[in-house]
Design a protein around this motif. Structure first.
Motif, PDB file in Angstrom:
ATOM      1  N   VAL A   5     -22.919  38.458 -81.959  1.00 12.31           N
ATOM      2  CA  VAL A   5     -20.990  38.192 -81.864  1.00 12.31           C
ATOM      3  C   VAL A   5     -20.506  38.824 -80.505  1.00 12.31           C
ATOM      4  CG1 VAL A   5     -18.927  38.677 -83.085  1.00 12.31           C
ATOM      5  CG2 VAL A   5     -21.287  38.653 -84.136  1.00 12.31           C
ATOM      6  N   GLU A   6     -20.003  37.750 -79.906  1.00 15.16           N
ATOM      7  CA  GLU A   6     -19.372  37.958 -78.376  1.00 15.16           C
ATOM      8  C   GLU A   6     -17.794  38.158 -78.661  1.00 15.16           C
ATOM      9  OE1 GLU A   6     -22.791  34.843 -76.642  1.00 15.16           O
ATOM     10  OE2 GLU A   6     -20.887  34.348 -77.941  1.00 15.16           O
ATOM     11  N   SER A   7     -17.377  38.719 -77.604  1.00 19.50           N
ATOM     12  CA  SER A   7     -15.942  39.001 -77.702  1.00 19.50           C
ATOM     13  C   SER A   7     -15.682  38.997 -76.012  1.00 19.50           C
ATOM     14  CB  SER A   7     -15.312  39.966 -78.475  1.00 19.50           C
ATOM     15  OG  SER A   7     -15.802  41.316 -78.179  1.00 19.50           O
ATOM     16  N   GLY A   8     -14.342  38.863 -75.820  1.00 15.83           N
ATOM     17  CA  GLY A   8     -13.846  39.133 -74.410  1.00 15.83           C
ATOM     18  C   GLY A   8     -13.475  38.311 -73.406  1.00 15.83           C
ATOM     19  N   GLY A   9     -13.937  37.030 -73.812  1.00 15.22           N
ATOM     20  CA  GLY A   9     -13.701  35.975 -72.802  1.00 15.22           C
ATOM     21  C   GLY A   9     -12.205  35.500 -72.710  1.00 15.22           C
ATOM     22  N   GLY A  10     -11.839  34.875 -72.018  1.00 16.15           N
ATOM     23  CA  GLY A  10     -10.619  34.358 -71.539  1.00 16.15           C
ATOM     24  C   GLY A  10     -10.360  33.930 -70.056  1.00 16.15           C
ATOM     25  N   LEU A  11      -9.136  33.871 -69.949  1.00 19.43           N
ATOM     26  CA  LEU A  11      -8.370  33.218 -68.841  1.00 19.43           C
ATOM     27  C   LEU A  11      -7.979  34.634 -67.705  1.00 19.43           C
ATOM     28  CD1 LEU A  11      -7.341  30.795 -66.841  1.00 19.43           C
ATOM     29  CD2 LEU A  11      -5.294  31.167 -67.987  1.00 19.43           C
ATOM     30  N   VAL A  12      -8.640  34.438 -66.418  1.00 21.97           N
ATOM     31  CA  VAL A  12      -8.212  35.525 -65.643  1.00 21.97           C
ATOM     32  C   VAL A  12      -7.921  35.096 -64.166  1.00 21.97           C
ATOM     33  CG1 VAL A  12     -10.562  36.242 -65.098  1.00 21.97           C
ATOM     34  CG2 VAL A  12      -8.961  38.012 -64.771  1.00 21.97           C
ATOM     35  N   GLN A  13      -7.282  35.693 -63.346  1.00 24.14           N
ATOM     36  CA  GLN A  13      -6.962  35.370 -62.028  1.00 24.14           C
ATOM     37  C   GLN A  13      -8.154  35.628 -60.947  1.00 24.14           C
ATOM     38  OE1 GLN A  13      -2.845  36.317 -60.848  1.00 24.14           O
ATOM     39  NE2 GLN A  13      -2.317  34.636 -61.604  1.00 24.14           N
ATOM     40  N   ALA A  14      -8.207  34.999 -60.153  1.00 24.80           N
ATOM     41  CA  ALA A  14      -9.354  35.366 -59.288  1.00 24.80           C
ATOM     42  C   ALA A  14      -8.978  37.041 -58.615  1.00 24.80           C
ATOM     43  CB  ALA A  14      -9.396  34.601 -57.961  1.00 24.80           C
ATOM     44  N   GLY A  15      -9.916  37.701 -58.648  1.00 25.57           N
ATOM     45  CA  GLY A  15      -9.761  39.125 -57.860  1.00 25.57           C
ATOM     46  C   GLY A  15      -9.590  39.930 -59.263  1.00 25.57           C
ATOM     47  N   GLY A  16      -9.367  39.519 -60.327  1.00 20.53           N
ATOM     48  CA  GLY A  16      -9.167  40.228 -61.611  1.00 20.53           C
ATOM     49  C   GLY A  16     -10.404  40.737 -62.351  1.00 20.53           C
ATOM     50  N   SER A  17     -10.320  41.512 -63.392  1.00 21.76           N
ATOM     51  CA  SER A  17     -11.323  41.899 -64.219  1.00 21.76           C
ATOM     52  C   SER A  17     -11.486  41.686 -65.647  1.00 21.76           C
ATOM     53  CB  SER A  17     -11.114  43.444 -64.099  1.00 21.76           C
ATOM     54  OG  SER A  17     -11.549  43.918 -62.873  1.00 21.76           O
ATOM     55  N   LEU A  18     -12.454  41.516 -66.120  1.00 22.14           N
ATOM     56  CA  LEU A  18     -12.796  41.094 -67.690  1.00 22.14           C
ATOM     57  C   LEU A  18     -13.762  41.797 -68.133  1.00 22.14           C
ATOM     58  CD1 LEU A  18     -10.986  38.960 -69.295  1.00 22.14           C
ATOM     59  CD2 LEU A  18     -12.878  37.222 -68.882  1.00 22.14           C
ATOM     60  N   ARG A  19     -13.801  42.126 -69.346  1.00 22.82           N
ATOM     61  CA  ARG A  19     -15.092  42.718 -70.081  1.00 22.82           C
ATOM     62  C   ARG A  19     -15.436  41.864 -71.340  1.00 22.82           C
ATOM     63  NH1 ARG A  19     -15.601  48.314 -73.517  1.00 22.82           N
ATOM     64  NH2 ARG A  19     -17.468  48.987 -72.762  1.00 22.82           N
ATOM     65  N   LEU A  20     -16.925  41.685 -71.354  1.00 24.47           N
ATOM     66  CA  LEU A  20     -17.364  40.952 -72.301  1.00 24.47           C
ATOM     67  C   LEU A  20     -18.066  41.888 -73.289  1.00 24.47           C
ATOM     68  CD1 LEU A  20     -18.733  37.717 -70.598  1.00 24.47           C
ATOM     69  CD2 LEU A  20     -16.255  38.363 -71.560  1.00 24.47           C
ATOM     70  N   SER A  21     -18.269  41.711 -74.402  1.00 23.24           N
ATOM     71  CA  SER A  21     -18.880  42.509 -75.409  1.00 23.24           C
ATOM     72  C   SER A  21     -19.913  41.625 -76.158  1.00 23.24           C
ATOM     73  CB  SER A  21     -18.160  43.428 -76.346  1.00 23.24           C
ATOM     74  OG  SER A  21     -17.203  44.266 -75.455  1.00 23.24           O
ATOM     75  N   CYS A  22     -20.916  42.134 -76.616  1.00 17.30           N
ATOM     76  CA  CYS A  22     -21.717  41.470 -77.561  1.00 17.30           C
ATOM     77  C   CYS A  22     -22.603  42.471 -78.457  1.00 17.30           C
ATOM     78  CB  CYS A  22     -22.839  40.713 -76.823  1.00 17.30           C
ATOM     79  SG  CYS A  22     -24.235  39.898 -77.741  1.00 17.30           S
ATOM     80  N   SER A  23     -22.510  42.093 -79.722  1.00 20.96           N
ATOM     81  CA  SER A  23     -23.080  43.023 -80.797  1.00 20.96           C
ATOM     82  C   SER A  23     -24.027  42.311 -81.422  1.00 20.96           C
ATOM     83  CB  SER A  23     -22.129  43.673 -81.625  1.00 20.96           C
ATOM     84  OG  SER A  23     -21.130  44.610 -80.916  1.00 20.96           O
ATOM     85  N   ALA A  24     -25.143  42.909 -81.980  1.00 17.07           N
ATOM     86  CA  ALA A  24     -26.104  42.339 -82.932  1.00 17.07           C
ATOM     87  C   ALA A  24     -25.930  42.644 -84.142  1.00 17.07           C
ATOM     88  CB  ALA A  24     -27.436  42.883 -82.573  1.00 17.07           C
ATOM     89  N   SER A  25     -25.924  41.695 -85.064  1.00 16.16           N
ATOM     90  CA  SER A  25     -25.387  42.129 -86.475  1.00 16.16           C
ATOM     91  C   SER A  25     -26.302  43.205 -87.233  1.00 16.16           C
ATOM     92  CB  SER A  25     -25.509  40.777 -87.320  1.00 16.16           C
ATOM     93  OG  SER A  25     -26.819  40.080 -87.258  1.00 16.16           O
ATOM     94  N   GLU A  26     -27.437  43.372 -86.788  1.00 21.18           N
ATOM     95  CA  GLU A  26     -28.307  44.463 -87.233  1.00 21.18           C
ATOM     96  C   GLU A  26     -28.666  45.447 -86.303  1.00 21.18           C
ATOM     97  OE1 GLU A  26     -29.109  42.476 -91.122  1.00 21.18           O
ATOM     98  OE2 GLU A  26     -29.682  44.597 -90.372  1.00 21.18           O
TER      99      GLU A  26
END
Length: 119
Positions: A5-26
């Motif tokens: 299960v992934e989360s954290g995507g989206g729209l960001v301006q160049a030079g900015g930051s973003l954090r993605l997360s991924c968790s396994a169900s087990e």
């Protein structure tokens, strides 16, 4: 069957930051390698970064020095901190998990999360 299960995507301006997360169900499932791939428009899916049991990490040359992958083994969760993003980082980011190094190892994929970097 393990789900990612992934989360954290989206729209960001160049030079900015973003954090993605991924968790396994087990959380007790043994994962040897966990990481992120991306597919940009008109291109093949490519490795962005991966974290391997034991501490080793791999990065695509295009993201070295900007992205940092980290992993919480106890939770079977992997994070991708994306800094100083560029428009060419735009794409669908897929989480990937691999149970071992052998050819018999199982591979799992998340459904993908869109990252769009505006210039």
């Amino acid at each position: 069957q393990v789900q990612l299960v992934e989360s954290g995507g989206g729209l960001v301006q160049a030079g900015g930051s973003l954090r993605l997360s991924c968790s396994a169900s087990e959380s007790r499932f043994t994962i040897w390698r966990m990481g992120w791939y991306r597919q940009s428009p008109g291109k093949q899916r490519e490795l962005v970064a991966a974290a391997i049991s034991g501490g080793r990490t791999d990065y695509a040359s295009s993201v070295k020095g900007r992205f940092v992958i980290s992993r919480d083994n106890g939770k079977n969760t992997v994070y991708l901190q994306m800094n100083n993003v560029k428009p060419e980082d735009t794409g669908v980011y897929y989480c990937h998990a691999q149970t071992g190094i052998s050819v018999e190892a199982s591979h799992y994929w998340g459904q993908g999360t869109q990252v769009t970097v505006s210039s």
